[in-house]
Design a protein around this motif. Structure first.
Motif, short mmCIF file in Angstrom:
data_model
loop_
_atom_site.label_atom_id
_atom_site.label_comp_id
_atom_site.label_asym_id
_atom_site.label_seq_id
_atom_site.Cartn_x
_atom_site.Cartn_y
_atom_site.Cartn_z
N GLY A 4 0.83 -1.19 0.00
CA GLY A 4 0.00 0.00 0.00
C GLY A 4 0.86 1.24 0.00
O GLY A 4 2.09 1.20 -0.07
N GLY A 13 -5.96 -8.44 -10.55
CA GLY A 13 -5.48 -7.28 -11.27
C GLY A 13 -4.84 -7.68 -12.59
O GLY A 13 -4.60 -8.85 -12.88
N GLU A 19 0.91 -1.60 -4.52
CA GLU A 19 0.37 -1.02 -5.74
C GLU A 19 0.96 -1.65 -6.99
O GLU A 19 0.43 -1.47 -8.09
CB GLU A 19 0.62 0.49 -5.75
N GLY A 67 1.86 -9.61 -10.53
CA GLY A 67 1.25 -9.73 -9.23
C GLY A 67 0.91 -11.20 -9.00
O GLY A 67 0.45 -11.89 -9.90
N ASP A 106 -4.40 -8.38 -5.31
CA ASP A 106 -5.34 -8.04 -6.39
C ASP A 106 -5.04 -6.76 -7.13
O ASP A 106 -5.81 -6.36 -8.00
CB ASP A 106 -6.77 -7.95 -5.82
N ARG A 107 -3.92 -6.11 -6.85
CA ARG A 107 -3.69 -4.81 -7.47
C ARG A 107 -2.87 -4.90 -8.75
O ARG A 107 -2.62 -3.89 -9.40
CB ARG A 107 -3.04 -3.85 -6.47
N GLY A 108 -2.44 -6.11 -9.10
CA GLY A 108 -1.86 -6.31 -10.42
C GLY A 108 -0.36 -6.08 -10.50
O GLY A 108 0.29 -5.63 -9.56
N ARG A 157 -2.85 -10.79 2.71
CA ARG A 157 -3.12 -9.94 1.54
C ARG A 157 -1.99 -8.94 1.33
O ARG A 157 -1.51 -8.32 2.28
CB ARG A 157 -4.43 -9.18 1.73
N ASP A 172 6.40 -5.79 -0.67
CA ASP A 172 5.34 -6.22 -1.57
C ASP A 172 4.76 -7.58 -1.19
O ASP A 172 3.69 -7.94 -1.65
CB ASP A 172 5.82 -6.26 -3.02
N ASN A 219 -1.40 -5.45 -0.48
CA ASN A 219 -2.03 -4.30 -1.11
C ASN A 219 -1.01 -3.45 -1.85
O ASN A 219 -1.27 -2.28 -2.14
CB ASN A 219 -2.75 -3.44 -0.07
N SER A 256 -1.38 -10.60 -13.67
CA SER A 256 -1.31 -11.32 -12.40
C SER A 256 -1.53 -12.81 -12.59
O SER A 256 -2.08 -13.25 -13.61
CB SER A 256 -2.39 -10.79 -11.43
#
Length: 281
Positions: free
Chosen positions: A62, A187, A98, A158, A138-140, A94, A68, A96, A190
């Motif tokens: 995030g 994403g 970016e 990802g 899920d952010r790719g 998880r 990561d 997050n 991924s």
């Protein structure tokens, strides 16, 4: 910025004549989380048995975090070893991040590796993962700038989950996604489940969600591959599946749940013929 919240590095050392450092294997390592960790966790060990359990939340990445990967487990031994991980119902792992986040990463190495001549030639690694919660990134992925001006752009993926083994004897990975379990990487660019091993078994009773897959453009190369695969993947592999991608393994996939996205049991990343077969039951 913050780095990882927890880093566990466990080895045993002794000095052997004529002063060469030798790392014998420890007996066992156990890790359990039932709380909330708002950054990445890394376990880097040398044990005959590693057992990790999560019933809490490990959320990495995030805007305010630099790492990561949510949970990374690496185990390297002279002899054979096993690594097991269980994410119980209600547990969340998880990333997050970016860009090119990883939910769960497990890398198991056993026996004589190129940089470890002391390893045993009869060693193997066994990895067992059970998920009844959520493991996601899920952010790719995306593009990295070319290392050389005018050179190709690198694609970083990802990964919801990436599992790999490296050993002298054939090793195996078993992944069980229980009913209610979710493994996700939705994403762009991924892969929900990526695995590199000799024998890969997936039993899915829950949901694995990816996309249709990633195709490289002519001016693109892979920034990295799974585990310890060949770096010349950039010249040979032009497509990576979105839901499940395996490399150089014999695959057995039993699906009683839902798999969203493409599935590929591929040859070796360096373009050589592998022993890749997929059985869906």
């Amino acid at each position: 910025e913050f780095g990882e919240a927890i880093g566990v590095y466990l080895y045993q050392h002794r000095i052997t004549p004529p002063g060469v450092q030798f790392r014998p294997d420890g007996d066992s390592v156990t890790f359990m989380n039932s709380g909330n960790i708002n950054a990445g966790v890394e376990l880097d060990t040398s044990a005959l048995s590693v057992a990790a359990t999560n019933s809490g939340r490990i959320i990495a990445g995030g805007v305010d975090f630099s790492e990561d990967s949510a949970l990374t487990i690496g185990n390297g031994t002279v002899g054979s070893h096993s690594v097991s991980f269980t994410n119980v119902a209600g547990g969340v792992i998880r990333s997050n991040a970016e860009f090119a986040g990883i939910g769960l990463e497990i890398e198991a190495e056993a026996g004589q590796q190129p940089n470890d001549p002391e390893g045993l030639p009869s060693a193997a690694a066994t990895v067992n993962v059970v998920n009844a919660g959520v493991i996601a990134a899920d952010r790719g992925g995306g593009l990295l700038a070319p290392e050389v001006q005018g050179g190709p752009a690198s694609v970083a993926l990802g990964l919801g989950m990436v599992l790999s083994t490296s050993s002298v004897l054939p090793s195996s990975i078993t992944l069980t996604n229980e009913a209610g379990g979710v493994i996700s990487a939705t994403g762009a660019r991924s892969v929900a489940v990526a695995a590199e091993t000799n024998s890969f078994t997936l039993i899915n009773r829950g949901t694995i969600s990816g996309r249709a897959g990633t195709n490289l453009a002519e001016n693109e190369v892979w920034a990295a591959d799974f585990g310890e695969g060949g770096p010349d993947a950039a010249e040979t592999r032009r497509f990576v599946a979105g839901a499940i991608q395996t490399i150089n393994s014999t695959d057995l996939i039993r699906n009683a749940g839902t798999i969203n996205g493409s599935v590929d049991g591929a040859d070796t990343l360096d373009g050589e013929d592998g022993t890749d077969y997929a059985s869906y039951r």
